[in-house]
Design a protein around this motif. Structure first.
Motif, PDB file in Angstrom:
ATOM      1  N   VAL A 587       0.865  -1.176   0.000  1.00 45.82           N
ATOM      2  CA  VAL A 587       0.000   0.000   0.000  1.00 45.82           C
ATOM      3  C   VAL A 587       0.901   1.225   0.000  1.00 45.82           C
ATOM      4  CG1 VAL A 587      -1.849   1.230   1.189  1.00 45.82           C
ATOM      5  CG2 VAL A 587      -1.766  -1.280   1.269  1.00 45.82           C
ATOM      6  N   VAL A 608      -8.477  -3.339  -0.738  1.00 45.97           N
ATOM      7  CA  VAL A 608      -7.767  -2.232  -1.387  1.00 45.97           C
ATOM      8  C   VAL A 608      -8.128  -2.154  -2.874  1.00 45.97           C
ATOM      9  CG1 VAL A 608      -5.844  -2.031   0.230  1.00 45.97           C
ATOM     10  CG2 VAL A 608      -5.717  -3.726  -1.598  1.00 45.97           C
ATOM     11  N   TYR A 614      -8.966   2.901   3.214  1.00 47.45           N
ATOM     12  CA  TYR A 614      -7.925   2.168   3.936  1.00 47.45           C
ATOM     13  C   TYR A 614      -7.537   2.996   5.158  1.00 47.45           C
ATOM     14  CZ  TYR A 614      -3.322   0.009   4.814  1.00 47.45           C
ATOM     15  OH  TYR A 614      -2.233  -0.607   5.385  1.00 47.45           O
ATOM     16  N   VAL A 623      -8.188   4.370  -1.995  1.00 48.63           N
ATOM     17  CA  VAL A 623      -7.398   3.679  -3.013  1.00 48.63           C
ATOM     18  C   VAL A 623      -7.718   4.265  -4.383  1.00 48.63           C
ATOM     19  CG1 VAL A 623      -6.879   1.453  -4.078  1.00 48.63           C
ATOM     20  CG2 VAL A 623      -7.372   1.580  -1.628  1.00 48.63           C
ATOM     21  N   ALA A 633      -1.033  -1.224  -4.398  1.00 43.19           N
ATOM     22  CA  ALA A 633      -2.233  -0.394  -4.327  1.00 43.19           C
ATOM     23  C   ALA A 633      -1.783   1.032  -4.061  1.00 43.19           C
ATOM     24  CB  ALA A 633      -3.163  -0.881  -3.220  1.00 43.19           C
ATOM     25  N   VAL A 635      -2.668   4.837  -2.998  1.00 46.40           N
ATOM     26  CA  VAL A 635      -3.701   5.489  -2.195  1.00 46.40           C
ATOM     27  C   VAL A 635      -3.378   6.961  -2.010  1.00 46.40           C
ATOM     28  CG1 VAL A 635      -4.118   3.330  -0.950  1.00 46.40           C
ATOM     29  CG2 VAL A 635      -2.565   5.015   0.026  1.00 46.40           C
TER      30      VAL A 635
END
Length: 845
Positions: A587, A608, A614, A623, A633, A635
């Protein structure tokens, strides 16, 4: 340290919360029993332990260390904080030091220097290995010992550092994943280390259960075979005349540390592939224990739907994290309809729903923190850990803004440096409380805690006592509270304390012969060293059959000398020990490139996906992009007033019927099934009122789980006898499915999150109304099979749980599920009781 009596009063709010206390149990203190240091123990190490405050060890430590030193595989199964690490480090480090001394005294003995003994330490988590590294270094420093080289080595270790470890380290601390993916496939680079391997320490071995345990068992067998190839004769322990008893055959001595479990010798033998008669089990805990006060707690009924956000916060997203050592959050959904949602639905009927365990835990945590207590609050998922910490911080902020910063969340998916910082902060008092997943259940050394809150039944008594053991360590008093979720099993347990306190702990259950697990490990073993006929007993009686199948499929080649892996790709890549389905998804914050944490591949689709919210230490991110091929992912930081919940479709197909029997017209079956799930959309809901804001369609791949399932059918005549019409049949079957999943953990060593299920009024394979309950792990884990074996007991318990619940139409304490694949709709409580009565009427007497 705040007194336990004062903290109990805080918990009860001076009596205002007394109605939530369903049972109070006082567990008596226990005096310690010490013994002399063993005569063989290295004098410097003994001096170091004494400098750290261990004047004399506990008797169980000496018994386990003596057994290990004599060359016997040993398992030490005692409570949290009983000093298990001393029992395995004392013989391990003494053996290394004795070899070092032998080489120093006789420099001409080049062989003794080259073969100085080595030790491999394995733990379920990197965090525990890092914690044990610090523990060993403190002992060596206090001892003044500088000639023992200790290092961790895992997937985060750089190439240069890894080369140094291969060439020089005496003690290597790692995890089974590194052993599987890196060390064993490249064992020739580790020839020096493996050729002199004296001990393999397996810490917190009770965590290796289910499918994960079966994988680790196969890895340890591969380790035994490879290390034995480098040491054709069993390596002698220093000072061993050859008369000391040793396990049969070459290879290292296994020393296992476990929580208190049922029959630890059998579990340990199954894990390492040894004859149970070769395992010495030390189970009598002789360490001191302070008095513990244990409260069973049920959150209050709500006056009705509505009210503040904290009372309506939905229960955990079941797809968050299916990790065996960090919260096993529902790898498999439940539900009867084609479309499901990942949220826990707040009841809209006048069944008096109860306040969520998440919110109740946050309130108690805030009150205890304000009173000066040091507390761990164990939660059932990563999302719940974040929610408990955030709500507690908000409550404390209203009382004293300075207290907000003394509470934090701790969970899997954080970066290693974040987790180490949180561990140190709770140790030194900068943090008073952590809301944590079961990542802190294992042996990371955090002592001096006053209270442990357990938000929801953790799945097994073994886990519960491990978590409870964090309170009042080192002989001090402690307070523990188990806070029931709205779940049939939780509700049952807080009203039946004998099922907790007067029932033995479970055995560690896993099946090393699971073909879905064993087959890829046989390929990996053949890639490491060609498999010979004499190797097959190590891998069990099914190995020959599986090898024939692998040859037929072209995975292996059979030669007169054995079985060979002949492909270019790594055989270790055929399987994933933790069943996460691939590399973790990173992430990453889009604007800065900062990595926030990781999400398991199996959970990525639902947590995600593009548009998902998140949460990380109370901060919200949205996301922007999910790249499954690259496991990333992206974000962006946004303060949003809503949360997101995934929706999915699920189908179940029977692949084989391995066992079946009839109860008159009712058919029971057990066998292999394909459970196919696809996340198709997500819903945004505003916080605090949970008002739906819209649904967005997703385009994500379908994922198929090949597993084992138990099922039973209800033909038309049974439905008719139960008075279940075509309109009420889906709801009756759905309610029976939910309740049966909730009650199966009473009979099998699992929890609800190890299971999935589907019910349907007409299944294409059975051509009848059918309820399926399946294991939520590839290949199965034995839980569904246990349900098949105890079918009548299981269904009667299910029927009683539904019938005796006080609600009118069905609630989370009986037929609603926190991980329903169809939003807990439809559900027919009364029809479910009638249906189960009609099915049980045909049960054999």
């Amino acid at each position: 340290m705040v007194q336990t009596g004062e903290l109990l009063d805080v918990l009860l709010a001076g009596g205002r919360r007394s109605d939530r206390l369903t049972h109070l149990r006082h567990l008596p203190e226990r005096a310690g029993e010490q013994a002399d240091w063993p005569a063989w123990a290295d004098a410097d190490l003994v001096r170091g332990y004494r400098a750290l405050g261990v004047e004399r060890p506990w008797r169980h430590q000496v018994e386990a260390a003596d057994a290990a030193w004599s060359g016997r595989h040993t398992v030490l199964a005692t409570s949290t904080g009983s000093g298990k690490s001393l029992a395995f480090w004392l013989p391990s480090l003494t053996s290394v030091r004795a070899d070092v001394a032998a080489g120093t005294l006789d420099p001409g003995r080049i062989e003794s220097v080259a073969r100085r003994g080595s030790v491999l330490y394995l733990s379920p988590t990197k965090a525990l290995a890092a914690d044990q590294l610090g523990s060993v270094q403190r002992v060596l420093t206090a001892s003044g010992v500088r000639d023992v080289r200790v290092a961790t080595c895992d997937g985060d270790t750089g190439r240069d550092e890894r080369r140094w470890v291969q060439e020089h380290a005496d003690v290597v601390l790692t995890n089974p994943d590194f052993l599987h993916f890196a060390l064993l496939p490249n064992h020739r680079r580790w020839a020096r280390f493996l050729g002199s391997l004296r001990y393999v320490v397996v810490d917190e071995c009770h965590a290796f259960r289910g499918v994960f345990g079966a994988h680790v068992s196969a890895v340890l067998r591969r380790l035994h075979r490879v290390s034995a190839s480098y040491a054709p004769q069993a390596p002698r322990l220093p000072g061993d005349s050859g008369a000391a008893r040793r396990p049969s055959g070459p290879g290292p001595v296994f020393l296992l540390a476990s929580a208190t479990t049922s029959d630890p010798a059998a579990s340990a033998a199954r894990l390492v592939g040894a004859d149970g008669r070769e395992i010495v089990a030390v189970t009598h805990d002789t360490s001191p224990a302070g008095r513990k006060t244990f409260a069973l707690w049920q959150p209050p009924e709500l006056p009705g739907v509505g009210g503040p956000w904290s009372d309506l916060v939905p229960e955990d997203d079941p797809w968050a994290t299916p990790l065996p050592v960090d919260v096993p959050d529902a790898p498999g959904p439940e539900g009867s309809g084609p479309v499901g949602t990942g949220q826990h639905q707040v009841a809209e009927e006048p069944d008096r729903p109860r306040r969520s365990a998440t919110v109740e835990t946050a309130d108690l945590l805030a009150d205890l923190t304000a009173a000066g207590a040091r507390t761990l609050a164990f939660t059932r998922s990563r999302r719940s850990a974040e929610s408990v910490a955030t709500i507690a911080q908000e409550h404390l902020d209203a009382v004293d803004p300075g207290l907000r910063g003394v509470v934090a969340a701790y969970r899997g998916g954080y970066l290693p440096e974040e987790r180490r910082a949180l561990e140190q902060a709770i140790r030194d008092g900068r943090l008073r409380a952590l809301a944590t997943t079961n990542a802190l259940e294992l042996g990371v050394d955090i002592s001096g805690l006053d209270v442990v809150l357990i938000s929801g039944w953790p799945g097994t008594r073994v886990s519960m006592w491990q978590q409870a053991g964090r309170a009042g360590r080192a002989g001090a008093e402690g307070l523990v509270a188990l806070i029931a979720r709205e779940d049939p099993l939780d509700t049952y347990l807080v009203h039946h304390p004998e099922a907790i306190f007067d029932t033995p702990v479970e055995a560690t259950v896993f099946d090393p012969a699971n073909p879905y697990v064993l087959a890829p490990h046989l390929c990996a073993a053949a890639a490491e060293l060609p498999l010979r006929e004499e190797d097959l007993p190590l891998f069990g009686p099914r190995s020959r059959e599986l090898l024939d199948s692998l040859v037929a499929r072209g995975a292996l080649r059979r030669r007169a000398s054995g079985w060979y892996w002949t492909h270019n790709e790594s055989a270790a890549r055929l399987t994933d020990l933790r069943g996460s389905g691939g590399d973790p998804v990173r992430v990453v914050e889009l604007s800065t490139g900062r990595m926030l944490g990781t999400v398991d591949a199996a959970a990525a689709d639902s947590t995600v996906h593009p548009g998902a919210v998140y949460v990380h230490q109370g901060a919200t991110f949205v996301v922007d992009e999910l790249h499954l091929a690259d496991s990333v992912a992206l974000v962006s930081r946004r303060d949003v007033d809503y949360g997101t919940w995934a929706k999915w479709v699920t189908t179940t197909e029977i692949r084989s019927v391995d066992q079946e029997r009839q109860w008159g017209p009712v058919a029971w079956g057990f066998g292999a099934v394909d459970v196919t799930t696809q996340v198709v959309s997500y819903q945004r809901k505003r916080i605090p009122d949970m008002q739906p804001l819209g649904t967005e369609v997703l385009d994500l791949p379908a994922r198929t789980l090949q597993t084992s399932s138990v099922w039973w059918t209800a033909p038309a005549e049974v439905l008719e006898a139960a008075g279940v019409t075509a309109e009420t049949a889906p709801g009756a079957l759905h309610a029976a499915e939910h309740a049966s999943i909730g009650l199966l953990p009473l009979l099998a060593t699992c929890d609800r999150w190890d299971l999935g299920g589907v019910s349907t009024a007409l299944h294409v394979d059975t051509e009848q109304a059918t309820v399926f309950v399946h294991d939520a792990y590839p290949g199965g884990a034995g839980f569904a099979e246990r349900g098949y074996e105890l079918a009548e007991t299981w269904l009667r318990a299910t029927r009683e749980a539904i019938a005796t619940c006080r609600c009118a139409h069905g609630c989370p304490a009986c037929v609603q599920s926190p991980k329903c694949g169809n939003a807990n709709n439809p559900l027919e409580k009364a029809a479910a009781v009638r249906l189960l009565d009609a099915v049980l009427a045909h049960a054999p007497r």
